[in-house]
Scaffold this active site. Structure first.
Site, PDB file in Angstrom:
ATOM      1  N   TYR A 149       0.821  -1.200   0.000  1.00  0.00           N
ATOM      2  CA  TYR A 149       0.000   0.000   0.000  1.00  0.00           C
ATOM      3  C   TYR A 149       0.863   1.262   0.000  1.00  0.00           C
ATOM      4  O   TYR A 149       2.072   1.209   0.245  1.00  0.00           O
ATOM      5  CB  TYR A 149      -0.946  -0.010   1.193  1.00  0.00           C
ATOM      6  CG  TYR A 149      -0.265  -0.271   2.530  1.00  0.00           C
ATOM      7  CD1 TYR A 149       0.548   0.690   3.130  1.00  0.00           C
ATOM      8  CD2 TYR A 149      -0.450  -1.480   3.201  1.00  0.00           C
ATOM      9  CE1 TYR A 149       1.155   0.457   4.337  1.00  0.00           C
ATOM     10  CE2 TYR A 149       0.164  -1.726   4.430  1.00  0.00           C
ATOM     11  CZ  TYR A 149       0.958  -0.744   4.995  1.00  0.00           C
ATOM     12  OH  TYR A 149       1.574  -0.970   6.192  1.00  0.00           O
ATOM     13  N   SER A 159       7.265   2.326   9.689  1.00  0.00           N
ATOM     14  CA  SER A 159       7.401   1.327   8.637  1.00  0.00           C
ATOM     15  C   SER A 159       6.144   0.493   8.485  1.00  0.00           C
ATOM     16  O   SER A 159       5.371   0.312   9.433  1.00  0.00           O
ATOM     17  CB  SER A 159       8.586   0.392   8.938  1.00  0.00           C
ATOM     18  OG  SER A 159       8.277  -0.507   9.988  1.00  0.00           O
ATOM     19  N   LYS A 160       5.943  -0.016   7.264  1.00  0.00           N
ATOM     20  CA  LYS A 160       4.808  -0.894   6.986  1.00  0.00           C
ATOM     21  C   LYS A 160       4.890  -2.164   7.829  1.00  0.00           C
ATOM     22  O   LYS A 160       3.901  -2.622   8.390  1.00  0.00           O
ATOM     23  CB  LYS A 160       4.795  -1.273   5.505  1.00  0.00           C
ATOM     24  CG  LYS A 160       4.637  -0.113   4.541  1.00  0.00           C
ATOM     25  CD  LYS A 160       4.716  -0.618   3.099  1.00  0.00           C
ATOM     26  CE  LYS A 160       4.643   0.510   2.088  1.00  0.00           C
ATOM     27  NZ  LYS A 160       4.725   0.009   0.700  1.00  0.00           N
ATOM     28  N   ARG A 161       6.087  -2.728   7.892  1.00  0.00           N
ATOM     29  CA  ARG A 161       6.249  -4.027   8.560  1.00  0.00           C
ATOM     30  C   ARG A 161       5.967  -3.931  10.055  1.00  0.00           C
ATOM     31  O   ARG A 161       5.290  -4.781  10.628  1.00  0.00           O
ATOM     32  CB  ARG A 161       7.671  -4.545   8.332  1.00  0.00           C
ATOM     33  CG  ARG A 161       7.940  -5.917   8.945  1.00  0.00           C
ATOM     34  CD  ARG A 161       9.346  -6.386   8.622  1.00  0.00           C
ATOM     35  NE  ARG A 161      10.359  -5.478   9.109  1.00  0.00           N
ATOM     36  CZ  ARG A 161      10.811  -5.455  10.376  1.00  0.00           C
ATOM     37  NH1 ARG A 161      10.311  -6.292  11.268  1.00  0.00           N
ATOM     38  NH2 ARG A 161      11.740  -4.608  10.734  1.00  0.00           N
TER      39      ARG A 161
END
Length: 506
Positions: free
Chosen positions: A14, A252-254
């Site tokens: 995304y 962060s995404k993670r």
């Protein structure tokens, strides 16, 4: 010279709010100076790049109101040009073929390996130019390549000297050549690496200003070497401060999941203009400290020189649903909902109600005036568009829930309300005309007659009509819901109190 900037995301998930802010700053600068804002999808990681992610990026930009100029560019389509440029540098003696066996190079993680080796060798005083193939005669290099021996292509970085550039945000930047290993341009499978691809694409697209995150600052020195080797003008650079999580770690995404996804804010009822405004203030301060700015005001006031160097903090509390995102973002969204022109808000409310099966076609026809009046009344306390279908449900449907706290506070404490509210309904039934003023007069007169405080009937009525303990003026609620729905809900107190009886609380 026409300014040309670009937003170049990787379609591997995304759209991150940090990337969205980079896009916004590029767009604002282009629009401020009458330049071009271009979009390039860096999809060379074919295993991780997806069409869904590309669509998410494009949809996210559209939601934010960031239109791009010219045709969309896909970096993977330019791989032949990237390879051609590397081979031209080899032919010109500015790059060389490195025949070191692959297992010794660890191509799988070549970028990190290069950076780690460069730092370690510089600290130990090791010559970065000790590669045995750096000075291999061109004829010998050509012969081995023609025989099918695998090779990577590396840029020849000079032994002495410095790269220098003036970053618009961070000021003068210098780095010694001794700290930079000969850059890998092509892997042994012919795959171009990031620095080469970015530079070639920026040259082909005529990019004059590169505006991107501060984490790319070290890449800039390497890319300047490539611009110079290719004989191309070096663009101006402006690196943006990072957006950090509450613990000052990188957002962060993670690690942080959906809270950093732009689509989360769209799906959870944010007004696009409000979130665009919020993003703009992450690292940039407009003149005079004004915080609520229209799109035109953002363009008019934006300047790269006003971007701060300090990293922005994105505050949220992962396990607190009331503070699931930055409080300032929620506050700003509420301000937009409360103050934006109704003709801009109404289509958003319509979409929200339609998505939750609360929309009635008469809201666009005979009941249009009442719909507008209702939205204007209830928006004052709402934070997101979702509130219209949740907290505002009672204004659009007879099927709504009662908040336990409201029942406890406004109904359960006074058993007499079971008889008083239906009688109030009888009184309101005879009021003519029926509006906020006449409803108030009737309620207060009945309170005096019944020997109770008006507040008891006001609060009890509010809960019976909306299921809530707080909200707009009770008399405006009467007027908005109308006579029939108001008296019907006041009379429905009998079955409601039967439920309380079953619970043994009345």
């Amino acid at each position: 010279m026409t300014v040309r900037v670009r937003f170049a995301p990787s379609p591997t998930g995304y759209l991150h709010i940090g990337a969205a802010r980079s896009a916004l700053f590029n767009w604002l600068y282009a629009r401020k100076v009458g330049g071009k804002f271009l979009l390039r999808i860096e999809d060379t990681d074919l295993q991780r790049s997806t069409e869904e992610s590309t669509r998410s990026i494009i949809d996210g930009l559209h939601w934010l109101g960031l239109d791009y100029d010219e045709d969309l560019v896909f970096q993977s389509a330019n791989a032949p040009q990237h390879r051609a440029a590397a081979n031209r540098l080899v032919a010109e003696g500015k790059a060389y073929r490195d025949f070191t066996p692959k297992e010794q190079r660890d191509d799988a993680n070549v970028k990190k390996g290069i950076a780690d080796r460069a730092r370690a060798q510089a600290a130990e005083g090791i010559d970065q130019r000790s590669n045995p193939f750096r000075d291999l005669p061109q004829q010998e290099s050509d012969r081995r390549a023609a025989a099918g021996e695998p090779f990577a292509v590396r840029l020849k970085v000079a032994v002495t000297g410095q790269t220098k550039f003036e970053d618009i945000v961070y000021g003068p930047q210098e780095r010694n050549y001794a700290e930079i290993e000969d850059l890998v341009l092509l892997r042994s499978d012919g795959h171009p690496l990031y620095n080469l691809s970015v530079v070639i694409d920026d040259i082909e697209m005529g990019i004059t200003h590169v505006i991107r995150g501060q984490d790319h600052l070290t890449n800039t020195h390497k890319q300047i070497l490539l611009y110079e080797a290719l004989g191309a003008p070096v663009p101006q650079f402006a690196h943006l401060p990072l957006i950090l999580a509450p613990n000052k770690g990188k957002l962060s995404k993670r690690k942080h999941g959906e809270v950093v996804s732009l689509t989360t804010y769209r799906d959870r009822g944010f007004v696009p203009a409000a979130f665009r405004n919020f993003l703009a203030l992450l690292g940039w301060s407009p003149p005079e400290g004004k915080e609520i700015l229209t799109k035109d005001e953002l363009v008019q006031n934006f300047a790269l020189e006003d971007i701060g160097r300090a990293n922005a903090i994105f505050n949220f509390q992962e396990h607190d649903p009331r503070h699931w995102t930055d409080d300032k973002a929620l506050w700003m969204n509420a301000e937009y909902i409360r103050t934006m022109p109704l003709d801009e808000l109404l289509p958003m409310v319509k979409s929200e109600l339609r998505a939750n099966k609360l929309w009635r076609e008469e809201y666009d026809e005979d009941d249009r005036e009442r719909f507008i009046k209702t939205v204007d009344l209830i928006r004052q306390r709402f934070f997101t568009l979702k509130d219209f279908s949740s907290h505002g449900r009672a204004y659009f449907s007879d099927d709504f829930d009662f908040e336990d706290a409201a029942v406890n506070k406004n109904l359960r404490k006074e058993p007499r309300l079971r008889e008083l509210l239906p009688v109030l309904a009888d009184r309101l039934e005879t009021v003519d005309p029926f509006n906020a003023e006449t409803a108030e007069a009737a309620l207060r007169a009945f309170a005096d007659e019944a020997g109770v405080k008006a507040g008891l009937l006001i609060n009890g009525s509010r809960t019976m009509l909306t299921g809530q303990a707080v909200g707009p003026s009770m008399f405006e609620i009467f007027d908005t819901l109308g006579r029939d729905r108001s008296i019907e809900r006041l009379r429905s107190g009998v079955p409601w109190f039967d439920v309380l009886n079953e619970l043994g609380n009345v």
